[in-house]
Scaffold this motif. Structure first.
Motif, PDB file in Angstrom:
ATOM      1  N   ILE A 133       0.866  -1.182   0.000  1.00  0.00           N
ATOM      2  CA  ILE A 133       0.000   0.000   0.000  1.00  0.00           C
ATOM      3  C   ILE A 133       0.901   1.230   0.000  1.00  0.00           C
ATOM      4  O   ILE A 133       1.738   1.389   0.907  1.00  0.00           O
ATOM      5  N   VAL A 134       0.754   2.083  -1.004  1.00  0.00           N
ATOM      6  CA  VAL A 134       1.571   3.292  -1.109  1.00  0.00           C
ATOM      7  C   VAL A 134       0.902   4.392  -0.295  1.00  0.00           C
ATOM      8  O   VAL A 134      -0.250   4.772  -0.557  1.00  0.00           O
ATOM      9  N   CYS A 135       1.600   4.901   0.701  1.00  0.00           N
ATOM     10  CA  CYS A 135       1.026   5.877   1.628  1.00  0.00           C
ATOM     11  C   CYS A 135       1.855   7.158   1.662  1.00  0.00           C
ATOM     12  O   CYS A 135       3.027   7.182   1.276  1.00  0.00           O
ATOM     13  N   ASN A 136       1.200   8.196   2.163  1.00  0.00           N
ATOM     14  CA  ASN A 136       1.843   9.476   2.398  1.00  0.00           C
ATOM     15  C   ASN A 136       1.646   9.831   3.858  1.00  0.00           C
ATOM     16  O   ASN A 136       0.658   9.433   4.473  1.00  0.00           O
ATOM     17  N   ARG A 137       2.584  10.567   4.442  1.00  0.00           N
ATOM     18  CA  ARG A 137       2.460  10.942   5.842  1.00  0.00           C
ATOM     19  C   ARG A 137       1.902  12.355   5.939  1.00  0.00           C
ATOM     20  O   ARG A 137       2.441  13.291   5.331  1.00  0.00           O
ATOM     21  N   SER A 138       0.857  12.514   6.694  1.00  0.00           N
ATOM     22  CA  SER A 138       0.221  13.820   6.842  1.00  0.00           C
ATOM     23  C   SER A 138       1.142  14.779   7.583  1.00  0.00           C
ATOM     24  O   SER A 138       1.701  14.422   8.636  1.00  0.00           O
ATOM     25  N   PRO A 139       1.329  16.004   7.085  1.00  0.00           N
ATOM     26  CA  PRO A 139       2.174  16.972   7.797  1.00  0.00           C
ATOM     27  C   PRO A 139       1.532  17.493   9.076  1.00  0.00           C
ATOM     28  O   PRO A 139       2.205  18.117   9.891  1.00  0.00           O
ATOM     29  N   PHE A 140       0.233  17.230   9.268  1.00  0.00           N
ATOM     30  CA  PHE A 140      -0.475  17.783  10.427  1.00  0.00           C
ATOM     31  C   PHE A 140      -0.423  16.835  11.624  1.00  0.00           C
ATOM     32  O   PHE A 140      -0.007  17.213  12.711  1.00  0.00           O
ATOM     33  N   ASN A 141      -0.859  15.579  11.431  1.00  0.00           N
ATOM     34  CA  ASN A 141      -0.872  14.637  12.559  1.00  0.00           C
ATOM     35  C   ASN A 141       0.143  13.510  12.420  1.00  0.00           C
ATOM     36  O   ASN A 141       0.171  12.593  13.252  1.00  0.00           O
ATOM     37  N   LYS A 142       0.943  13.542  11.351  1.00  0.00           N
ATOM     38  CA  LYS A 142       2.026  12.562  11.125  1.00  0.00           C
ATOM     39  C   LYS A 142       1.511  11.147  10.903  1.00  0.00           C
ATOM     40  O   LYS A 142       2.297  10.189  10.953  1.00  0.00           O
TER      41      LYS A 142
END
Length: 511
Positions: free
Chosen positions: A465-474
């Motif tokens: 699963i290709v994911c991105n890390r949110s800059p707000f809540n990590k």
């Protein structure tokens, strides 16, 4: 095959700079950074019949390295590698066909698959299987360095193990001191054990010379390639090239010793940045990777180099098995520097460097703010700190020099697509060394589904699963249908389908 004919005892080192080790249970094998001890030693038995280059490798337990048909994990392609007793009727399972690949070897089993050193997250991490490299990202996983084990090393390892075991049985305390390339034991014991300590010190001081001899007490060096050109740090504080300007400050590299190892150095340019083996391709479709000046927030293996002696010169090896290479030929190769493995005889000398010591340490580096250097033998004399004489000016014409400069400046290829840096998440979603650049690939499309297939080809993992890390809540969030437009570079995290974080994402309705 010549790698195995020099001696009958070897160590095998993987692309992860770990050694193939026989477990104490006499059955399993794994990878470890610990090179000393019996477990990392393999006795070579050559197979003469059949006309092929084959060997058998016997562990310290008297069992043979064997490729089995048992799957390492159900649903995956890799098969288990074990230590097994010799089977006369199935002796072919102990055979390994040796194929040379540059300065390394590949070991092919009876099933046509290769001995592979796995990386990534558990349970793959430090495991050893037989498999095939299914993508360019895993092709180096089947390459092994063959290290000859000298008789003196065997004696040192055996003495160390016997001393430690005897001390442990007698409840005698042992202190480890990093006073030499191997640990010297401070024995709080009767005179007999003190004599053992002296014997260990004497043997360890007689170890055969290595590439670190070229950097002994060195504070600053110049590196001259086989083209008689010097390794230069460019003014853009990022590029690294070759030129004949040995008198330039850009040709001066400060030497840092890595305290955890006795055979690893770092090289810092005049701009305060480290010589770095990046994972960016120098040219698309070619094997060479860029060598850069970088200043990472956390020093990792990309800025570490292992000097390997080759006659009167040295090879600088990355922690992943490539070598610092000075390229020749037509632009854009001319005057470039990459890290690679020379696959042809004509390029074997391209990885050899002359080391010119410019400055040395007079006092012990331990008493200064500089990193610690290897200890100086008692018989050596240390000269006063001084600069080496500058090389004579080049005899090239100004027009030729300008032509070389123009060739180099116009050699940067235009890259198509975007660079995507990626890490593989642990079971709980944690990413080790996430601040480090990590692995990368070049992707020309925009669809997440297409990118997922690309990652599966690169890593050999299914269902990721290709994911991105949110800059707000990590927190990690899966990417949707399309990648963000107008982005040249991206950072993503790959999540394994059976991990806890994947189950959490599914429970939240994000999958």
């Amino acid at each position: 095959m010549e790698f195995f004919t020099k001696t009958n005892v070897v160590r095998l080192r993987s692309h992860l700079d770990k050694y193939l080790v026989a477990d104490a249970d006499g059955s399993h094998v794994h990878q470890s950074r610990k090179a000393s001890g019996r477990g990392a030693r393999w006795t070579v038995e050559e197979i003469t019949e059949g006309g092929t280059d084959k060997v058998r490798l016997r562990s310290c337990h008297g069992r043979y390295l064997t490729a089995t048909e048992a799957p390492f994990l159900f649903g995956m392609t890799g098969k288990k590698v074990l230590q097994m007793e010799f089977e006369p009727g199935a002796d072919f399972k102990h055979d390994w066909e040796v194929t040379r690949d540059g300065f390394q070897v590949k070991l092919m089993s009876w099933s046509g698959k290769f001995l592979r050193a796995n990386g990534g997250t558990p349970p793959w991490r430090s495991s050893v299987t037989v498999d095939e490299p299914h993508s360019s990202a895993t092709k180096d996983w089947v390459l092994w360095d063959v290290e000859t084990v000298k008789a003196v090393e065997e004696l040192v390892d055996d003495l160390c193990e016997s001393v430690v075991s005897s001390l442990a049985s007698d409840d005698v305390s042992v202190d480890s001191e990093p006073a030499s390339p191997m640990s010297v034991f401070a024995l709080k014991s009767p005179p007999a054990r003190r004599n053992t300590k002296l014997m260990l010190q004497t043997i360890s001081s007689n170890k055969f010379s290595t590439g670190m001899d070229f950097f002994h007490r060195a504070k600053a060096v110049r590196l001259r390639s086989h083209h008689d050109k010097y390794l230069l740090a460019e003014e853009d504080e990022e590029s690294v090239t070759q030129a004949r300007k040995g008198s330039s400050k850009s040709a001066r590299w400060m030497v840092e010793y890595v305290s955890e190892y006795d055979n690893i150095i770092r090289l810092k340019s005049c701009y305060g940045k480290y010589l770095t083996a990046s994972n960016q391709l120098f040219l698309l479709g070619m094997t060479g990777h860029k060598v850069l000046q970088t200043l990472p927030q956390r020093l990792d293996s990309s800025v570490e180099w292992e000097p390997i002696k080759d006659g009167g010169r040295v090879k600088l090896k990355t922690r992943y098995g490539n070598f610092l290479r000075a390229n020749g030929g037509l632009p854009p190769w001319r005057n470039s520097v990459t890290h690679d493995i020379p696959h042809r005889t004509a390029t074997q000398d391209w990885i050899l460097w002359d080391v010119e010591v410019v400055e040395i340490y007079v006092n012990s580096p331990a008493n200064s703010s500089k990193p610690s250097a290897p200890p100086l033998p008692v018989s050596d004399t240390v000269p006063v700190l001084a600069s080496a004489p500058l090389p004579p000016p080049p005899s090239l014409s100004a027009s030729f020099t300008r032509q070389q400069s123009n060739d180099l400046n116009g050699s940067t290829p235009k890259m198509e697509g975007r660079i995507i840096y990626y890490h593989i998440a642990e079971d709980n979603g944690e990413v080790l060394d996430e601040g480090v650049q990590g692995y990368s690939l070049i992707f020309k499309g925009n669809g997440v589904e297409e990118l997922t297939r690309k990652f599966e080809e690169e890593t050999g993992l299914d269902g990721i699963i290709v994911c991105n890390r949110s800059p707000f809540n990590k927190k990690l969030y899966p990417l949707r249908l399309q990648l963000p437009p107008n982005t040249v570079t991206m950072r993503v995290v790959l999540v394994l389908p059976m991990s806890n974080v994947a189950r959490d994402l599914e429970a939240q309705g994000l999958l």
